[in-house]
Design an enzyme around this catalytic site. Structure first.
Site, mmCIF file in Angstrom:
data_model
loop_
_atom_site.group_PDB
_atom_site.id
_atom_site.type_symbol
_atom_site.label_atom_id
_atom_site.label_comp_id
_atom_site.label_asym_id
_atom_site.label_seq_id
_atom_site.Cartn_x
_atom_site.Cartn_y
_atom_site.Cartn_z
ATOM 1 N N ASP A 87 0.875 -1.339 -0.074
ATOM 2 C CA ASP A 87 0.059 0.077 0.009
ATOM 3 C C ASP A 87 0.713 1.288 0.049
ATOM 4 O OD1 ASP A 87 -2.041 -1.683 0.167
ATOM 5 O OD2 ASP A 87 -2.682 -1.124 2.387
ATOM 6 N N ASP B 80 0.747 3.955 -2.389
ATOM 7 C CA ASP B 80 0.659 5.742 -2.217
ATOM 8 C C ASP B 80 1.569 6.633 -2.667
ATOM 9 O OD1 ASP B 80 -1.623 4.822 -0.752
ATOM 10 O OD2 ASP B 80 -0.920 4.738 1.142
ATOM 11 N N SER C 248 -35.108 -5.738 -19.428
ATOM 12 C CA SER C 248 -35.129 -6.610 -18.330
ATOM 13 C C SER C 248 -35.160 -7.750 -18.635
ATOM 14 C CB SER C 248 -36.492 -6.231 -17.030
ATOM 15 O OG SER C 248 -37.605 -6.013 -17.851
ATOM 16 N N LEU C 249 -35.246 -8.850 -17.597
ATOM 17 C CA LEU C 249 -35.219 -10.290 -17.966
ATOM 18 C C LEU C 249 -36.424 -10.896 -17.703
ATOM 19 C CD1 LEU C 249 -31.705 -11.219 -16.420
ATOM 20 C CD2 LEU C 249 -32.476 -11.224 -18.986
ATOM 21 N N GLU D 156 -24.491 -17.157 -15.410
ATOM 22 C CA GLU D 156 -23.741 -16.274 -14.651
ATOM 23 C C GLU D 156 -24.841 -16.034 -13.307
ATOM 24 O OE1 GLU D 156 -24.023 -12.734 -17.118
ATOM 25 O OE2 GLU D 156 -23.193 -13.798 -18.661
ATOM 26 N N ASP E 212 -27.269 -8.939 -7.259
ATOM 27 C CA ASP E 212 -28.354 -8.260 -6.503
ATOM 28 C C ASP E 212 -27.892 -6.747 -6.390
ATOM 29 O OD1 ASP E 212 -31.015 -7.343 -5.919
ATOM 30 O OD2 ASP E 212 -30.947 -8.640 -4.043
ATOM 31 N N GLU F 123 -23.113 -4.625 -13.099
ATOM 32 C CA GLU F 123 -23.889 -4.657 -11.832
ATOM 33 C C GLU F 123 -22.947 -3.891 -10.898
ATOM 34 O OE1 GLU F 123 -27.112 -5.315 -12.255
ATOM 35 O OE2 GLU F 123 -27.997 -5.769 -10.320
ATOM 36 N N TYR G 257 -21.123 -7.541 -17.095
ATOM 37 C CA TYR G 257 -21.706 -8.684 -17.680
ATOM 38 C C TYR G 257 -22.220 -8.549 -18.905
ATOM 39 C CZ TYR G 257 -26.035 -6.363 -15.962
ATOM 40 O OH TYR G 257 -26.997 -5.421 -15.684
ATOM 41 N N CYS H 255 -38.873 -16.089 36.151
ATOM 42 C CA CYS H 255 -38.743 -16.220 37.522
ATOM 43 C C CYS H 255 -39.130 -14.842 38.378
ATOM 44 C CB CYS H 255 -37.280 -16.629 38.144
ATOM 45 S SG CYS H 255 -36.023 -15.600 37.904
ATOM 46 N N CYS I 106 -31.200 -11.987 33.423
ATOM 47 C CA CYS I 106 -31.976 -12.374 34.723
ATOM 48 C C CYS I 106 -30.711 -12.994 35.669
ATOM 49 C CB CYS I 106 -32.675 -13.632 34.494
ATOM 50 S SG CYS I 106 -33.123 -14.537 35.872
ATOM 51 N N CYS J 250 -33.061 -19.569 38.140
ATOM 52 C CA CYS J 250 -33.882 -19.406 37.383
ATOM 53 C C CYS J 250 -34.465 -20.765 36.601
ATOM 54 C CB CYS J 250 -33.915 -18.360 36.448
ATOM 55 S SG CYS J 250 -34.978 -18.159 35.224
HETATM 56 S S1 IVH Z 1 -28.211 -9.457 -18.378
HETATM 57 C C1 IVH Z 1 -31.285 -8.034 -21.546
HETATM 58 N N1 IVH Z 1 -26.686 -10.439 -16.498
HETATM 59 O O1 IVH Z 1 -30.884 -8.295 -13.675
HETATM 60 C C2 IVH Z 1 -30.474 -8.625 -20.621
HETATM 61 N N2 IVH Z 1 -28.354 -8.956 -15.795
HETATM 62 O O2 IVH Z 1 -33.484 -8.290 -14.429
HETATM 63 C C3 IVH Z 1 -30.104 -7.683 -19.574
HETATM 64 N N3 IVH Z 1 -28.624 -8.394 -13.584
HETATM 65 O O3 IVH Z 1 -31.247 -5.019 -14.924
HETATM 66 C C4 IVH Z 1 -29.437 -8.279 -18.184
HETATM 67 N N4 IVH Z 1 -26.809 -9.942 -12.983
HETATM 68 O O4 IVH Z 1 -29.347 -5.151 -12.977
HETATM 69 C C5 IVH Z 1 -27.750 -9.725 -16.734
HETATM 70 N N5 IVH Z 1 -25.182 -11.523 -14.950
HETATM 71 C C6 IVH Z 1 -26.269 -10.680 -15.170
HETATM 72 C C7 IVH Z 1 -26.809 -9.843 -14.145
HETATM 73 C C8 IVH Z 1 -28.018 -9.249 -14.704
HETATM 74 C C9 IVH Z 1 -27.550 -8.960 -12.548
HETATM 75 C C10 IVH Z 1 -29.806 -7.495 -13.304
HETATM 76 C C11 IVH Z 1 -29.498 -6.248 -14.255
HETATM 77 C C12 IVH Z 1 -30.584 -6.304 -14.945
HETATM 78 C C13 IVH Z 1 -31.618 -7.277 -14.263
HETATM 79 C C14 IVH Z 1 -32.385 -7.620 -15.224
#
Ligand code: IVH
Length: 676
Positions: free
Chosen positions: A37, A41, A86-87, A117, A121, A176, A228, A414, A429, A434
């Site tokens: 480190d 630095d 979204s998925l 993969e 979250d 993410e 990803y 008790c 306690c 007891c």
């Molecule tokens: S792929 C069209 N890969 O999940 C495909 N998403 O419900 C787009 N997420 O908004 C997403 N890990 O925030 C992908 N390995 C991963 C992921 C991932 C987390 C989240 C991402 C996305 C949400 C989809």
């Protein structure tokens, strides 16, 4: 440095940036630092000084810009060139198979690869790079328009600000942003100390951190990222598959999750998803499922989208570990050391496939810090095998009729006035007689990791105590089959089984016995450390507090508690009962040796020693886990050489076995904690 020409400064600045970038990559992406480190630095300091002397050399991608320069006024809006979609979800393997079936039908083949993969979250972000430099970071927003969080993204150390060779003119990567569970706990702890509201989970905490208007605040949060996917590319070739893209990302310097796998067989995909459903707790960050993606981009293009969800990918979601329900009542349990443990009685709710009707609440302070009130709608979390816990209230659901909890000032069993020592979070306690405490002690004593007395669970413990057959754990060994058979719902056979189990428990190893005593703060691990260090209950009972505290892994709090335990007459009487019964209160020679400080070493002695006879020395070695051999072989670790050594010394020299004279031998023993 002032004498340095502009050209020299510029060259050095570039050199420093490239060094720092390299070491950032080793440290934050590969987790394999090469320099200390302090050395790091020093590089940073030199760069900062040069940039101060030559402000015209400062660029937005300089590592010095990570810590957040000027606060952003408010986040600007970023239009996503390609929307962030979204998925679709699969909540079971059957649903995953149904998705796969559709994909096979649409592609007209089952000959394709899938990439699996972890589904992190966290918070989706899109990062734009131009000429290999990070220029823009944005949140997902509604998928079409997100917030410009460039400054904050810059503070994330695993986001490369400059890429390794091989990048296109312009492109966008997606990933993410997340916080580790440990970082989340730490941040919440600090917030609690400052009286600030707590984050409910790492995701909220990460989102809150990324959306800080002051990047300096973001910089203090140890945010991390997994990349990803690809958004779009200008002026470069797109790899043919997702898998190749991830490989390419790694080469460019991006952090790609190491648990990504490629399969061609759906059974393997399903198995891998299941595996992580069971192992999710092993990760230091939260995942809520696995994402399965068709690997080939041409296939992806053909599959296209259904609404806002791609047909080429699906999220296999793990059973949720959180649910909301109503907190009906806060009860108080008495623990085996007298702690008054509040717990929540809940309206039964399914969490991760299990019905939960009560949950831990830790202590009074915690309840108030989280502002949990009786009657609240609360979030309940169940992670792995651990006891479900109440995370916090859903404040928006309050009706105004909720009640603030007050810890009872008397033991609920008790009636003895409860005590709470300054600086401690728990009320106790103080009544050692007891019944609730004794009941818990008996149950703990008989439990699997302690004395392992099968058949002595809560119901039997309760019956024995109520019938007056036992008053403490020592009395267990005086029980007879006739007495036990006289208890309600206890047949002759089960009475005999219980007596046999009690008999067998006399052979439990000493560390388990020590754990079984239920000394406050002495869990399994500490019991093992104490047993190995002291060897017997008598040595431990006689040890001064400082000596106990000095055992590695033990500290002053544990030491004080152990001392207090052994100064209590009642406890000593229990130990006497155990001794009379023949329970093991010391390590036997073999156990002692196996865990001893010299375990694994083989010594051979030659010549005579001044301090001990040969027999004494060998006994000492064996008692501490070493072997004392009679011949020097390649397996000999040391030859101890006394006065008038024999031919063993020549043999040792021949084989290159190290030799120790008596002084050196004594030093080695002392260094390893053997008292001589
Ligand atoms: S792929 C069209 N890969 O999940 C495909 N998403 O419900 C787009 N997420 O908004 C997403 N890990 O925030 C992908 N390995 C991963 C992921 C991932 C987390 C989240 C991402 C996305 C949400 C989809």
């Amino acid at each position: 440095m002032t004498t340095q020409s502009y050209q020299e400064a510029k060259a050095r600045v570039e050199e420093l940036r490239s060094l720092i970038r390299y070491h950032d990559y080793r440290y934050y992406v590969l987790d394999q630092p090469e320099i200390s480190d302090a050395e790091y630095d020093a590089l940073m300091r030199e760069l900062r000084q040069l940039e101060e002397a030559h402000p015209e050399l400062v660029t937005p991608d300089s590592p010095t810009q990570r810590v957040g320069g000027q606060p952003v006024e408010a986040f600007g809006i970023v239009e996503h060139r390609v929307p962030l979609l979204s998925l679709g979800n699969a909540f079971s393997i059957d649903e995953l198979r149904a998705w796969y079936g559709r994909v096979c039908r649409l592609l007209g083949t089952d000959d394709f690869a899938m990439v699996v993969e972890p589904k992190i979250d966290g918070l989706a972000v899109a990062l734009v790079y131009e000429d290999g430099r990070f220029v823009q970071g944005a949140t997902r927003g509604d998928g079409y328009r997100g917030e410009n969080i460039t400054q904050n993204i810059r503070t994330i150390r695993s986001v490369p600000l400059t890429l390794n060779d091989g990048y296109p003119e312009q492109f966008e990567v997606r990933g993410e942003v997340y916080l580790s569970k440990a970082a989340f706990e730490r941040i919440n702890q600090e917030r609690a100390e400052h009286g600030l509201p707590l984050f409910a989970n790492p995701r909220n905490c990460a989102a809150g951190s990324v959306r800080q208007l002051d990047p300096k605040v973001t910089a203090r949060r140890p945010l991390d990222i997994w990349i990803y996917g690809l958004g779009w590319i200008d002026g470069g070739t797109v790899p043919a598959t997702h898998w190749e893209t991830l490989e390419w990302f790694k080469r460019l310097g991006f952090k790609v999750n190491p648990h990504v796998r490629r399969f061609t067989d759906l059974d393997e995909v399903a198995r891998y998803c299941q595996e992580w459903a069971e192992r999710r707790e092993d990760l230091e960050y939260e995942i809520d499922g696995m994402v399965v993606k068709v690997d080939d981009y041409e296939h992806q293009r053909r599959l296209g989208f259904a609404g806002r969800e791609p047909r080429w990918a699906i999220a296999f979601k793990f059973p949720p570990t959180e649910a909301t329900t109503k907190l009906l009542e806060i009860g108080v349990n008495v623990g085996r050391t007298g702690t008054l443990n509040p717990y929540a009685r809940l309206e039964p709710v399914q969490v991760g496939g299990v019905t939960v009707s009560s949950a831990a609440l830790h202590n009074e302070d915690d309840i108030h810090r989280k502002d949990i009130r009786i009657g609240d709608t609360v979030i309940v979390r169940r992670a792995g095998d651990v006891i479900p816990e109440v995370v916090g209230p859903v404040v928006s659901k309050r009706t105004g009729r909720e009640q603030v909890f007050r810890m009872p000032d008397r033991c609920p069993v008790c009636g003895t006035p409860a005590v709470r020592k300054p600086g401690e979070a728990m009320s106790y306690c103080p009544n050692k007689a007891c019944p609730a405490q004794i009941f818990r002690q008996v149950v703990h004593f008989a439990s699997r990791d302690a004395m392992d007395i099968r058949g002595l669970g809560e119901a039997v413990a309760d019956a024995l105590l109520r019938a007056g057959l036992i008053r403490d754990v020592g009395d267990i060994y005086a029980l007879t089959a006739e007495q036990v058979a006289g208890l309600e719902r206890m047949g002759k056979k089960s009475a005999e089984n219980l007596i046999n189990a009690i008999e067998r428990s006399k052979h439990r190893p000493f560390p388990n016995v020590l754990f079984a005593l239920g000394i406050r703060h002495v869990g399994q691990e500490v019991a093992r450390l104490l047993a190995e260090h002291f060897g017997s209950i008598d040595a431990l009972a006689a040890a001064p507090e400082e000596e106990i505290a000095a055992v590695p892994g033990v500290g002053p709090v544990i030491a004080a508690s152990v001392r207090a335990y052994f100064t209590d007459e009642d406890n000593l009487r229990v130990i006497e009962k155990l001794r009379q019964a023949g329970v093991r209160l010391a390590l036997d020679r073999r156990e002692q040796a196996a865990g001893g400080p010299l375990a694994g070493l083989t010594f051979v002695l030659t010549g005579s020693l001044a301090r001990f006879t040969r027999g004494q020395a060998e006994e000492l070695l064996e008692r501490h886990g070493a072997k004392a051999g009679s011949n020097v072989t390649r397996k000999t670790d040391y030859l101890v050489v006394g006065e008038d050594p024999g031919s063993k010394l020549d043999r040792a020299r021949e084989l290159g076995v190290p030799t120790l004279n008596e002084e050196e031998f004594l030093k080695l023993l002392r260094d390893r904690g053997v008292r001589v």
